[in-house]
Write a protein that holds these residues in place. Structure first.
Motif, PDB file in Angstrom:
ATOM      1  N   LEU A 209      20.007  31.307  71.420  1.00 49.60           N
ATOM      2  CA  LEU A 209      20.739  30.729  70.293  1.00 49.60           C
ATOM      3  C   LEU A 209      20.754  31.741  69.152  1.00 49.60           C
ATOM      4  O   LEU A 209      19.696  32.159  68.677  1.00 49.60           O
ATOM      5  CB  LEU A 209      20.067  29.447  69.815  1.00 49.60           C
ATOM      6  N   ARG A 212      22.129  29.805  65.187  1.00 42.02           N
ATOM      7  CA  ARG A 212      22.562  28.420  65.390  1.00 42.02           C
ATOM      8  C   ARG A 212      24.083  28.279  65.311  1.00 42.02           C
ATOM      9  O   ARG A 212      24.607  27.211  64.951  1.00 42.02           O
ATOM     10  CB  ARG A 212      21.870  27.481  64.385  1.00 42.02           C
ATOM     11  N   SER A 236      24.468  22.631  67.934  1.00 42.68           N
ATOM     12  CA  SER A 236      23.496  21.864  67.163  1.00 42.68           C
ATOM     13  C   SER A 236      22.586  21.063  68.083  1.00 42.68           C
ATOM     14  O   SER A 236      21.372  20.971  67.851  1.00 42.68           O
ATOM     15  CB  SER A 236      24.215  20.936  66.192  1.00 42.68           C
ATOM     16  N   ALA A 239      20.086  23.428  69.643  1.00 39.09           N
ATOM     17  CA  ALA A 239      19.089  23.855  68.652  1.00 39.09           C
ATOM     18  C   ALA A 239      18.062  22.763  68.406  1.00 39.09           C
ATOM     19  O   ALA A 239      16.863  23.040  68.274  1.00 39.09           O
ATOM     20  CB  ALA A 239      19.783  24.242  67.343  1.00 39.09           C
ATOM     21  N   ASP A 243      14.023  22.990  68.995  1.00 42.50           N
ATOM     22  CA  ASP A 243      13.052  22.675  67.947  1.00 42.50           C
ATOM     23  C   ASP A 243      12.003  21.691  68.436  1.00 42.50           C
ATOM     24  O   ASP A 243      10.817  21.811  68.106  1.00 42.50           O
ATOM     25  CB  ASP A 243      13.758  22.105  66.715  1.00 42.50           C
TER      26      ASP A 243
END
Length: 331
Positions: A209, A212, A236, A239, A243
């Motif tokens: 990525l 982003r 998104s 991402a 996370d």
């Protein structure tokens, strides 16, 4: 005067009323069922349950047991998200080929299929040329062999260092089996800047990525095809998945954190124990944990010896009785 309605929240953001009542239940052993009117979340999240001998009382679930259950649910949700991610990529790749269009206001396709290692590396390098923020990576396999592997490693190091020199940061996820590989350690010793690495027992396929804004992921098992994804919603989503995995992972670099050993059973063996209880074969366990079958069987043999098991069937019973899976989530 009516009390304010209980606010909706996730289990990772337990409300103050819920925290206070749960702590009280742990100290006293139980609380009246009527006391949950201010914190119904405790029952919803499975932290309190009715007493067998008195339904008017609620007893607390042990924190280690509750944490194990909640983490398993979280892992199941992430697995569902990864499967949904794959379905989305397949569906939208076909739709984008039909429409030929990308995000509104752009001339670039939202999803492109890249063919060949050279073309894939070129596209990643081009995307990283103007990167100023961050690079997020999932690397299931960090082995570099032969001249092609060494050349790919050199290119990757150069572009990563260029990003770090511009003030960006790099976050990479590996499997636990690669924590001590010399080539992985050497890579981070050569990089200068804000670079971190963490590990998990299981990770999805490779993912890159960039800021982003653009994502690269494999489109075949041989890694000769890749998808370049620029659709904001899909990027998104990827991402966010990264996370969540990052928060669950164990630090490897720059601060190496070793997972604890409980009652002579290592964290790796606890993971294998969980997969054994789920009924997986040695081959499946090895594949999911990034090791060969022989190594997996060595871990299984050590686990059996520690628990005093004389057969595979008995091993599953002893794993359940030992409570090691609940203990593994408490640390």
């Amino acid at each position: 005067m009516t009390s304010a309605p209980h606010p909706e929240h996730g289990v990772d953001d337990l409300c103050s009323a819920g925290t206070e009542l749960y702590e009280r239940a742990l100290r006293e052993g139980h609380v009246p069922a009527g006391d949950t009117h201010r914190a119904p979340c405790l029952v919803d999240f499975g932290l309190l349950h009715p007493a067998v001998d008195d339904l008017s009382r609620l007893e607390p679930v042990a924190p280690a047991v509750a944490l194990h259950r909640l983490l398993r649910r979280s892992q199941e949700r992430m697995a569902d998200e990864r499967r949904r991610e794959e379905r989305l990529a397949e569906t939208f790749a076909r739709l984008m080929r039909i429409s030929g269009g990308g995000p509104a206001g752009t001339d670039s396709p939202a999803i492109r299929v890249l063919s060949g290692t050279a073309r894939i590396n070129q596209a990643i390098t081009e995307a990283m040329t103007d990167t100023t923020s961050e690079l997020l990576c999932i690397q299931p396999n960090a082995h570099y062999t032969g001249r092609r592997g060494e050349a790919a490693q050199a290119v990757s190091l150069d572009r990563d260092q260029a990003l770090l020199d511009r003030g960006g940061r790099i976050r990479t996820l590996y499997q636990h089996t690669q924590r001590h590989l010399p080539m992985v350690r050497a890579r981070y010793e050569r990089l200068r800047g804000d670079a971190e690495a963490r590990t998990l027992d299981e990770i999805p396929d490779r993912l890159i990525l960039v800021d982003r804004d653009v994502a690269f992921l494999p489109a075949d098992k041989e890694s000769l095809l890749a998808l370049e994804v620029r659709h904001p919603a899909l990027v998104s989503y990827l991402a966010t998945a990264f996370d969540r995995l990052w928060r669950l992972a164990t630090p490897m670099y720059p601060e190496d954190v070793q997972r604890p050993t409980l009652n002579g059973i290592t964290a790796r063996q606890r993971t294998i124990a969980a997969l054994l209880v789920e009924g997986h074969t040695d081959a499946v366990i090895a594949e999911r944990l990034g090791m060969n079958v022989r190594t997996a069987r060595v871990h299984i043999a050590k686990l059996a010896a520690t628990l005093g098991s004389e057969s595979r069937a008995q091993l599953g019973y002893l794993i359940g009785r030992s409570g090691i899976l609940d203990q593994g989530t408490a640390g």
